[in-house]
Structure formats: C-alpha cells, structure tokens
Write a protein that holds these residues in place. Structure first.
Motif, PDB file in Angstrom:
ATOM      1  N   ALA A 154      37.825 -45.194 -63.817  1.00  0.00           N
ATOM      2  CA  ALA A 154      37.464 -44.066 -62.846  1.00  0.00           C
ATOM      3  C   ALA A 154      38.771 -43.089 -63.510  1.00  0.00           C
ATOM      4  O   ALA A 154      37.684 -41.651 -62.784  1.00  0.00           O
ATOM      5  CB  ALA A 154      38.402 -43.866 -61.484  1.00  0.00           C
ATOM      6  N   ARG A 155      39.420 -42.522 -63.580  1.00  0.00           N
ATOM      7  CA  ARG A 155      39.993 -40.850 -63.822  1.00  0.00           C
ATOM      8  C   ARG A 155      39.055 -40.686 -65.053  1.00  0.00           C
ATOM      9  O   ARG A 155      38.392 -39.547 -64.994  1.00  0.00           O
ATOM     10  CB  ARG A 155      41.381 -41.167 -64.132  1.00  0.00           C
ATOM     11  N   TRP A 156      38.931 -41.460 -66.281  1.00  0.00           N
ATOM     12  CA  TRP A 156      37.435 -40.861 -66.858  1.00  0.00           C
ATOM     13  C   TRP A 156      36.565 -40.176 -66.530  1.00  0.00           C
ATOM     14  O   TRP A 156      35.419 -39.587 -66.685  1.00  0.00           O
ATOM     15  CB  TRP A 156      37.545 -41.809 -68.008  1.00  0.00           C
ATOM     16  N   LEU A 157      35.408 -41.112 -65.499  1.00  0.00           N
ATOM     17  CA  LEU A 157      34.727 -40.855 -65.275  1.00  0.00           C
ATOM     18  C   LEU A 157      34.466 -39.630 -63.892  1.00  0.00           C
ATOM     19  O   LEU A 157      33.587 -38.498 -64.314  1.00  0.00           O
ATOM     20  CB  LEU A 157      34.064 -42.121 -64.383  1.00  0.00           C
ATOM     21  N   LEU A 158      35.858 -39.865 -63.774  1.00  0.00           N
ATOM     22  CA  LEU A 158      35.964 -38.365 -62.874  1.00  0.00           C
ATOM     23  C   LEU A 158      35.974 -37.678 -63.857  1.00  0.00           C
ATOM     24  O   LEU A 158      34.668 -35.582 -63.720  1.00  0.00           O
ATOM     25  CB  LEU A 158      37.063 -38.383 -61.748  1.00  0.00           C
ATOM     26  N   MET A 159      36.366 -37.168 -64.840  1.00  0.00           N
ATOM     27  CA  MET A 159      36.327 -35.603 -65.581  1.00  0.00           C
ATOM     28  C   MET A 159      35.386 -35.663 -66.198  1.00  0.00           C
ATOM     29  O   MET A 159      34.888 -35.048 -66.306  1.00  0.00           O
ATOM     30  CB  MET A 159      37.856 -36.413 -66.704  1.00  0.00           C
ATOM     31  N   VAL A 160      34.523 -36.586 -66.800  1.00  0.00           N
ATOM     32  CA  VAL A 160      33.350 -36.431 -67.001  1.00  0.00           C
ATOM     33  C   VAL A 160      32.268 -36.375 -66.225  1.00  0.00           C
ATOM     34  O   VAL A 160      31.331 -35.036 -66.581  1.00  0.00           O
ATOM     35  CB  VAL A 160      32.793 -37.541 -68.160  1.00  0.00           C
ATOM     36  N   HIS A 161      32.659 -36.845 -65.126  1.00  0.00           N
ATOM     37  CA  HIS A 161      31.604 -35.568 -63.907  1.00  0.00           C
ATOM     38  C   HIS A 161      32.222 -34.724 -63.247  1.00  0.00           C
ATOM     39  O   HIS A 161      30.826 -33.788 -63.496  1.00  0.00           O
ATOM     40  CB  HIS A 161      31.553 -36.774 -62.353  1.00  0.00           C
ATOM     41  N   ASP A 162      32.553 -34.443 -63.729  1.00  0.00           N
ATOM     42  CA  ASP A 162      33.808 -32.459 -63.320  1.00  0.00           C
ATOM     43  C   ASP A 162      32.739 -31.981 -64.500  1.00  0.00           C
ATOM     44  O   ASP A 162      32.010 -30.386 -64.058  1.00  0.00           O
ATOM     45  CB  ASP A 162      34.394 -32.367 -63.545  1.00  0.00           C
ATOM     46  N   ARG A 163      32.870 -32.087 -66.100  1.00  0.00           N
ATOM     47  CA  ARG A 163      31.528 -30.940 -66.227  1.00  0.00           C
ATOM     48  C   ARG A 163      30.244 -31.369 -66.698  1.00  0.00           C
ATOM     49  O   ARG A 163      30.048 -30.351 -67.121  1.00  0.00           O
ATOM     50  CB  ARG A 163      33.254 -31.847 -68.160  1.00  0.00           C
ATOM     51  N   LEU A 164      29.372 -32.827 -66.538  1.00  0.00           N
ATOM     52  CA  LEU A 164      28.567 -32.771 -66.949  1.00  0.00           C
ATOM     53  C   LEU A 164      28.241 -31.826 -65.571  1.00  0.00           C
ATOM     54  O   LEU A 164      26.825 -31.648 -65.957  1.00  0.00           O
ATOM     55  CB  LEU A 164      28.035 -34.615 -67.174  1.00  0.00           C
ATOM     56  N   ARG A 165      27.951 -31.647 -64.283  1.00  0.00           N
ATOM     57  CA  ARG A 165      27.380 -31.749 -63.359  1.00  0.00           C
ATOM     58  C   ARG A 165      26.383 -32.180 -63.286  1.00  0.00           C
ATOM     59  O   ARG A 165      25.180 -31.787 -62.821  1.00  0.00           O
ATOM     60  CB  ARG A 165      27.521 -30.056 -63.362  1.00  0.00           C
ATOM     61  N   SER A 166      26.237 -33.447 -62.920  1.00  0.00           N
ATOM     62  CA  SER A 166      25.276 -34.735 -62.748  1.00  0.00           C
ATOM     63  C   SER A 166      26.104 -35.758 -62.651  1.00  0.00           C
ATOM     64  O   SER A 166      26.902 -36.138 -62.604  1.00  0.00           O
ATOM     65  CB  SER A 166      24.136 -34.499 -64.140  1.00  0.00           C
ATOM     66  N   ASP A 167      25.109 -36.728 -61.740  1.00  0.00           N
ATOM     67  CA  ASP A 167      25.644 -37.686 -61.366  1.00  0.00           C
ATOM     68  C   ASP A 167      25.396 -38.967 -62.714  1.00  0.00           C
ATOM     69  O   ASP A 167      26.120 -39.797 -61.929  1.00  0.00           O
ATOM     70  CB  ASP A 167      24.802 -38.141 -59.939  1.00  0.00           C
ATOM     71  N   ASP A 168      24.263 -38.716 -63.044  1.00  0.00           N
ATOM     72  CA  ASP A 168      24.188 -39.569 -63.997  1.00  0.00           C
ATOM     73  C   ASP A 168      25.040 -39.557 -65.279  1.00  0.00           C
ATOM     74  O   ASP A 168      24.865 -37.519 -66.232  1.00  0.00           O
ATOM     75  CB  ASP A 168      22.372 -39.304 -64.628  1.00  0.00           C
TER      76      ASP A 168
END
Length: 244
Positions: A154-168
């Motif tokens: 969950a942490r890892w997905l949140l960090m990626v979500h922060d940086r890609l600025r996309s839900d995909d």
C-alpha cells in the motif's frame, strides 16, 4: 536562456528556484527522454549528469556485493538524481534507473557543482533536498523491517501514485515483487486483497487506484512522514488528494 521558460517546468526543485538561480542552469539544462530501464546513476561510478525529472518514475536500488538488491526510494517530478554530488560525494554504491518512462532535464555534473559554488540559494535548496531523500531511504528500511507485505505494498503504491500524477500505474506483478523483495505469488495475493476491498484494480501491466484513502489506512505509519517533511522543506504538496 532562450527557449527555456519557467512556466513550462514541472520539476519541483527547478520551479522553486528564483529566476537568477535558474538562469545559471538554464543554458545547460537539456530536455531529454527517459525510457524505462535507463540508468541515471550507476553504482560506484561518477555520473555525467544529474536528471531533474519532469514525469515518469525512477527507483533507487541498494545493491550488495553478492547480488542482492532492494528498492530504497523513488524519484519523480519532486526531485533529482545524483543528489549525493551536492554533498561532495562523487559516487554511491546505490543505483538509480527509470522504472516508468518519462522525460526531464539533464544537467552536466561539473556545471551543477560550479553553479552551487556560485549561487548559495541554489546550494541551500539542493541541500534541503538531501535530508528528504535520506529520510525516504530510512523510512523504506523501517517499512521493510517492521511492516507487513500488505502495508508495504500500500505504501509503495501511494508513493508511485504521488509521483506519476495518474490513477493508472504501469506496473507488473514481477516488478512489484522485485521492488518489495518478495515472491511474485505474495504480491499477487496482496493485490487480490486490495482488489477485494475496491482500493485498486489490477490488470496485466497496470494497477489502477480506485480509492486512495483505503490505501492510506492500510499503509498506516509506513507512509506519510517523508511526504510531510518535503512539504515543510519546499512549501509544495507532494502527496495527492484522495481519488475514487
């Protein structure tokens, strides 16, 4: 600095610079494509350039002499590669490579060092970035030692979500397993759990964020501290509002 407009920049470090500080770099900042798997910092080698990422995602990997590896941090639009150069360290045992393709600005390392010698404002900003990067690494170590696979994912997905600025998020099960240092089957099971509570939807090569708040609840204390520190240091929000 012809053709280089501050209004076109997304990278948070560059955006934070006053105009005269950016002018010291502008003629040397070269826009570049950053394909997936491109190495930005090679282990134990002096990098030729620092990269200020505009979009895409880079991973910082800790490597052992006997071939073991684990991800210890991310770099997206909020940061830069080769931050250790600012601390007068030519090399690092860690490796940084593009995990998700994107683009950014390449700055020759020698020019970066000269600019920090000429401009105390630039030097101060980059020195502020280094404690944030170190804190992200420390929190990765804490997460790996004290939190479950479910919480770490969950942490890892949140960090990626922060940086890609996309839900995909263009991520495969194999890559998730590699980054978290666990078996692929374990990642697949945990993704099914997150799908079961409608936090994500996982398809081949993609994870779609459906409810960010649910991921934040699962990640608990493993996520959030470096993100808050970043906001304090740069006065800019890193983590995104809840989607879904």
């Amino acid at each position: 600095m012809a053709g280089f407009e501050i209004t076109n920049i997304r990278n948070r470090i560059l955006v934070s610079l006053p105009e005269n500080s950016l002018a010291l770099l502008g003629d040397f900042l070269q826009p570049v494509e950053l394909p997936a798997k491109q190495v930005l910092v090679q282990s134990d080698e002096r990098p030729s350039h620092a990269y200020f990422i505009e979009n895409g995602l880079a991973s910082m990997i800790a490597l052992s002499p006997d071939g073991e590896s684990v991800e210890v941090g991310h770099i997206g639009f909020e940061g830069m590669s080769a931050a250790h150069i600012v601390l007068a360290a030519d090399t690092t045992p860690n490796q940084t490579f593009m995990q998700v393709s994107g683009c950014g600005y390449a700055l020759p390392i020698d020019r970066l060092r000269r600019a920090t010698e000429e401009d105390p404002v630039l030097l101060e900003l980059l020195l502020r970035y280094n404690p944030y990067a170190a804190l992200q690494l420390a929190n990765s170590a804490l997460a790996n030692a004290r939190y479950s696979i479910n919480e770490r994912l969950a942490r890892w997905l949140l960090m990626v979500h922060d940086r890609l600025r996309s839900d995909d998020l263009p991520l495969t099960h194999e890559f998730l397993a590699l980054m978290l240092g666990v078996r692929r089957s374990g990642i697949t099971n945990e993704l099914h759990v997150l799908e079961g509570i409608h936090a994500i939807r996982a398809t081949r090569g993609n994870v779609k964020i459906l409810d960010r708040q649910k991921l934040e609840v699962i990640a608990a204390g493993s996520y959030g501290t470096p993100e808050r520190i970043y906001e304090d240091l740069f006065g800019a929000q890193l983590n995104r509002p809840r989607f879904g």
